[in-house]
Design a protein around this motif. Structure first.
Motif, mmCIF file in Angstrom:
data_model
loop_
_atom_site.group_PDB
_atom_site.id
_atom_site.type_symbol
_atom_site.label_atom_id
_atom_site.label_comp_id
_atom_site.label_asym_id
_atom_site.label_seq_id
_atom_site.Cartn_x
_atom_site.Cartn_y
_atom_site.Cartn_z
ATOM 1 N N LYS A 93 -29.517 -20.668 -10.566
ATOM 2 C CA LYS A 93 -29.269 -19.647 -11.107
ATOM 3 C C LYS A 93 -30.235 -19.323 -11.842
ATOM 4 O O LYS A 93 -30.011 -19.868 -13.036
ATOM 5 C CB LYS A 93 -28.097 -20.631 -12.266
ATOM 6 N N SER A 94 -31.419 -18.342 -11.652
ATOM 7 C CA SER A 94 -31.846 -17.972 -12.806
ATOM 8 C C SER A 94 -32.063 -16.442 -12.761
ATOM 9 O O SER A 94 -31.126 -14.927 -12.688
ATOM 10 C CB SER A 94 -33.378 -18.232 -12.192
ATOM 11 N N CYS A 95 -32.729 -16.575 -13.487
ATOM 12 C CA CYS A 95 -33.402 -14.733 -13.948
ATOM 13 C C CYS A 95 -34.755 -14.948 -13.804
ATOM 14 O O CYS A 95 -35.640 -14.638 -15.104
ATOM 15 C CB CYS A 95 -32.507 -14.760 -15.258
ATOM 16 N N ASN A 96 -35.669 -14.872 -12.480
ATOM 17 C CA ASN A 96 -36.591 -14.249 -12.294
ATOM 18 C C ASN A 96 -37.339 -13.261 -12.371
ATOM 19 O O ASN A 96 -37.158 -12.298 -12.400
ATOM 20 C CB ASN A 96 -37.143 -15.118 -11.325
ATOM 21 N N ILE A 97 -38.763 -12.769 -13.357
ATOM 22 C CA ILE A 97 -39.558 -11.529 -12.746
ATOM 23 C C ILE A 97 -41.260 -11.816 -12.590
ATOM 24 O O ILE A 97 -41.501 -12.877 -12.353
ATOM 25 C CB ILE A 97 -39.605 -11.416 -15.041
ATOM 26 N N TYR A 98 -40.994 -10.294 -11.527
ATOM 27 C CA TYR A 98 -41.986 -10.902 -10.734
ATOM 28 C C TYR A 98 -43.060 -9.022 -10.618
ATOM 29 O O TYR A 98 -42.545 -8.673 -11.422
ATOM 30 C CB TYR A 98 -41.763 -10.885 -8.796
ATOM 31 N N ALA A 99 -43.878 -9.291 -10.588
ATOM 32 C CA ALA A 99 -45.262 -8.584 -10.751
ATOM 33 C C ALA A 99 -45.654 -8.152 -8.461
ATOM 34 O O ALA A 99 -45.873 -9.023 -8.234
ATOM 35 C CB ALA A 99 -46.282 -9.038 -11.606
ATOM 36 N N LEU A 100 -45.237 -6.583 -8.708
ATOM 37 C CA LEU A 100 -46.259 -5.745 -7.370
ATOM 38 C C LEU A 100 -47.106 -5.488 -8.062
ATOM 39 O O LEU A 100 -46.464 -4.059 -8.524
ATOM 40 C CB LEU A 100 -45.179 -5.892 -6.683
ATOM 41 N N ASN A 101 -48.276 -6.100 -7.860
ATOM 42 C CA ASN A 101 -49.138 -4.854 -8.591
ATOM 43 C C ASN A 101 -49.776 -3.632 -7.141
ATOM 44 O O ASN A 101 -50.017 -4.015 -5.913
ATOM 45 C CB ASN A 101 -50.570 -5.611 -9.199
ATOM 46 N N VAL A 110 -36.688 -7.862 -11.418
ATOM 47 C CA VAL A 110 -36.038 -8.636 -12.555
ATOM 48 C C VAL A 110 -34.800 -9.044 -11.140
ATOM 49 O O VAL A 110 -34.308 -8.411 -10.770
ATOM 50 C CB VAL A 110 -35.492 -8.452 -13.723
ATOM 51 N N LEU A 111 -34.881 -10.770 -10.919
ATOM 52 C CA LEU A 111 -33.425 -10.907 -9.840
ATOM 53 C C LEU A 111 -32.655 -11.188 -10.175
ATOM 54 O O LEU A 111 -32.902 -12.682 -11.488
ATOM 55 C CB LEU A 111 -34.472 -12.079 -8.858
ATOM 56 N N VAL A 112 -31.840 -11.160 -10.855
ATOM 57 C CA VAL A 112 -30.362 -11.642 -12.127
ATOM 58 C C VAL A 112 -30.075 -12.468 -11.171
ATOM 59 O O VAL A 112 -28.851 -12.096 -10.279
ATOM 60 C CB VAL A 112 -30.053 -10.751 -12.193
ATOM 61 N N GLN A 113 -29.931 -13.852 -10.709
ATOM 62 C CA GLN A 113 -29.132 -14.465 -9.806
ATOM 63 C C GLN A 113 -27.766 -15.940 -10.832
ATOM 64 O O GLN A 113 -27.417 -16.481 -10.720
ATOM 65 C CB GLN A 113 -29.773 -15.338 -9.335
#
Length: 266
Positions: A93-101, A110-113
């Motif tokens: 149960k998370s909301c992680n933020i990733y970068a794809l350069n 952003v994956l709103v889980q």
């Protein structure tokens, strides 16, 4: 002489709203907040595209995008962290933020889980759009909610619709649509919760924004639809890799979901 049994009783000296004066107000929840890695904690981000995934197929596909780097997370204090694994997982149960350069451009994902209540949707939307993160364009991926859809939804039919901000719609009128080949959400149907708050935030901040909603939330056909949208359209020309086993993992998840749903009606 008055009949005390059948006559209408006199009004109470206490009004209904006065009773609330004796009830303490519920404690206010702490505000949600962003946490970034040490290297990124003082940065302001201006990605060319902000991808926000909330539907099951979009979460699954983007989770298996192995080219991305974890840079931060959004903490909603009422969501317990107990039981989450250290490594990113679809079970968390998370909301992680990733970068794809990509060259000199950055795409943020952003994956709103977890489920965000309507009362907290605007606070979360403000954190993701327009303060520390100011994207040039936003794409939100959510599911059609059957109670908000005007019409009949068949579990055997795969459909998807889009809604756009006025700035995105204006550009689309010039035959430069960001999301191609998708009909607009039918009139009379609604979108609420976090998806609506995010699109409203884009409109308020004058950011090109698109909300895509798909149905159903599980199944191979809807995964193929989302993959076609992302791989063949949105991420076209971007260098990335997808884990080879993502389709098998999603097929197993869909089968478990189908079995759970069928057990409810036996």
């Amino acid at each position: 002489m008055d009949d005390v049994i059948t006559d209408i009783p006199p009004p109470s000296r206490l009004l209904l709203e006065d009773l609330n004066n004796f009830t303490p107000p519920p404690p206010s929840l702490p505000s949600p907040f962003l946490v970034f890695s040490c290297a990124d904690s003082k940065k302001n981000f201006s990605p060319s595209l902000l991808l926000i995934a909330m539907s099951s197929p979009s979460l699954h596909l983007l989770h298996h995008l192995s080219s991305k780097n974890l840079i931060g997370t959004l903490i909603l204090p009422e969501i317990p962290l107990a039981g989450n694994s250290v490594e990113p997982s679809l079970r968390n149960k998370s909301c992680n933020i990733y970068a794809l350069n990509e060259a000199d451009k950055m795409i943020m994902i952003v994956l709103v889980q977890y489920s965000v209540t309507s009362e907290r949707a605007n606070a979360v939307a403000r954190l993701l759009i327009g303060e520390k993160i100011t994207p040039q364009r936003v794409l939100i991926l959510d599911s059609v909610q059957s109670h908000n859809f005007r019409g009949r939804l068949s579990p055997d039919e795969t459909i998807a619709f889009k809604l756009e901000t006025s700035l995105e719609r204006k550009q689309s009128d010039g035959n430069a649509s960001f999301v191609k080949g998708m009909d607009y959400y039918p009139s009379g149907s609604m979108v609420d919760g976090l998806a609506a708050a995010l699109l409203s935030r884009c409109q308020l901040k004058k950011i090109k924004g698109t909300l895509c909603v798909s149905w159903p939330d599980f199944g191979t056909p809807v995964m193929s639809l989302i993959k076609s949208l992302l791989v063949g359209n949105v991420l076209s020309g971007v260098n990335y890799t997808i884990d080879e086993n993502y389709e098998d993992a999603y097929l197993k998840l869909s089968r478990r979901k189908d079995r759970t749903d069928s057990d409810l009606y036996t």
